[in-house]
Enzyme design. Sequence first.
Site, PDB file in Angstrom:
ATOM      1  N   ASP A   1      46.894  -7.602  19.767  1.00 27.12           N
ATOM      2  CA  ASP A   1      47.053  -8.867  20.491  1.00 27.12           C
ATOM      3  C   ASP A   1      47.772  -8.721  21.825  1.00 27.12           C
ATOM      4  O   ASP A   1      47.815  -9.671  22.606  1.00 27.12           O
ATOM      5  CB  ASP A   1      47.824  -9.866  19.627  1.00 27.12           C
ATOM      6  CG  ASP A   1      47.016 -10.348  18.434  1.00 27.12           C
ATOM      7  OD1 ASP A   1      45.778 -10.258  18.490  1.00 27.12           O
ATOM      8  OD2 ASP A   1      47.622 -10.806  17.449  1.00 27.12           O
TER       9      ASP A   1
ATOM     10  N   VAL B   1      62.595  -3.758  19.079  1.00 26.53           N
ATOM     11  CA  VAL B   1      62.483  -3.005  20.327  1.00 26.53           C
ATOM     12  C   VAL B   1      62.868  -3.916  21.492  1.00 26.53           C
ATOM     13  O   VAL B   1      62.310  -4.994  21.675  1.00 26.53           O
ATOM     14  CB  VAL B   1      61.054  -2.459  20.523  1.00 26.53           C
ATOM     15  CG1 VAL B   1      60.915  -1.817  21.900  1.00 26.53           C
ATOM     16  CG2 VAL B   1      60.732  -1.448  19.436  1.00 26.53           C
TER      17      VAL B   1
ATOM     18  N   GLU C   1      42.244 -24.018   8.465  1.00 23.81           N
ATOM     19  CA  GLU C   1      42.598 -23.573   7.112  1.00 23.81           C
ATOM     20  C   GLU C   1      43.835 -24.293   6.602  1.00 23.81           C
ATOM     21  O   GLU C   1      43.902 -24.701   5.433  1.00 23.81           O
ATOM     22  CB  GLU C   1      42.807 -22.058   7.119  1.00 23.81           C
ATOM     23  CG  GLU C   1      41.502 -21.290   7.329  1.00 23.81           C
ATOM     24  CD  GLU C   1      41.701 -19.802   7.576  1.00 23.81           C
ATOM     25  OE1 GLU C   1      40.769 -19.036   7.298  1.00 23.81           O
ATOM     26  OE2 GLU C   1      42.787 -19.421   8.063  1.00 23.81           O
TER      27      GLU C   1
END
Length: 462
Positions: free
Chosen positions: A317, A84, A179
Amino acid sequence: MSTSTSPRRHRVVIIGSGFGGLFAAKALRRADVDVTVIDRTTHHLFQPLLYQVATGILSEGEIAPSTRMILKKHPNTVVQLGEVTKIDVGDRTVRSTDRGRTTLTPYDSLIVSAGAQQSYFGNDHFAEHAPGMKTIDDALELRGRILGAFESAESTTDPAARERLLNFVVVGAGPTGVEMAGQIAELAHRTLVGAYRNIDTRDSRIILLDAAPAILTPFGSHLGEKATHTLTKLGVDIQLDAAVTRVDRHGLTVRATDGTERRINAVCKVWSAGVAASPLARQLAQQTGAPLDKSGRIAVKDDFSLPDHHNVFVIGDMAAQGKLPGVAQVAIQGGRYAARQIRAELTAATHNRPALARKPFVYKDKGSMATISRFHAVAKIGRLNLTGIVAWFLWLAVHVAYIVGFRSRIVTLLSWSWTFLGSWRGQLTITHQQVAARNAIGQLHRLQMTGQPRYQPVTRVS
């Protein structure tokens, strides 16, 4: 003879096939609407597990199933591939491009869930030598860089070069960085031990950097300290109050709070220090007058709509609403909420009655968690703090539950069983293309953008 045509159905366009967009589309499955999902990739990405692709635990297919296959049994939904480039809230159209073809898609209701991208805080050139971890391409590149560093260290006879190759730096001590550092440590100190003849992978140095004074700050000091203890036992060197000021091929420069700078030599760097909302948020802000926050997120009303544009929802977000965290659950719940509003208002219109005022979105916090290594995780659920193996099993259960597709869940569980109960990782294949392709494609894209025709054919979707 007279003919009659049925009225056109309400058109819903969803930008993005991440958590927010996918769950919005699924919630509209039985609605009397035509749904178009537009995304630049053909898959739905389970982004929280990207670091496991990067460290050889999972394959990309296990965390990125085909969007078309997920929505295959949704007869009212069309999946449209394209990036987009423009949203026109006045004309109610979305412009997207794919391989030189431009498509204009009209809408009656719009759900924008284009997510976020890696932020280098104004130093985008850092990306060449310190990739982020937001896409499958990023994860595969990082896998190539990590395992490629061990291969290069095995073949070099230069002690200084070997040291640089066996130093791994992760920038950013949030959940992703923690992580990632934990899994690189397990890879070096457990999985790869004995696989090389000229190096001992246990000589690797894994450094976790952050400009903040603590790791996992959203989890609170108690869980942050527990995570610090576990990472230290794994051999991770945690360096805090250290802001990165320079990144190059052979290392990086960090600045302490007192202004002093020092050099860290490392070929392999991973960037997980910040995120910025999709540039589409700025487009919408310019058209609607809604402000942007420092991360580029657009301020939305309590129903995720934009000022004076009741039919445009911005979720996930990209949206700034109160103190909502940037986690998958916010996007999932936001997508379902937006779909409910569309369905309720269409139902009211069908029965010729006024729509009820929208109830504000209320986020149901299901907690935050991060895995550090096998059998070790931290979880914050309301006031409850969990650590160790209990938090780790909870982390497993939650992530399996949100992986899309029964087959993906089974395959992921099998991969985890091999990895966590033994020392085998089944996804350690790398190619040079994985490492080199992103920068090459980026350069090609820039050339195409500068040399593209002034006018392009536009296809309008009715």
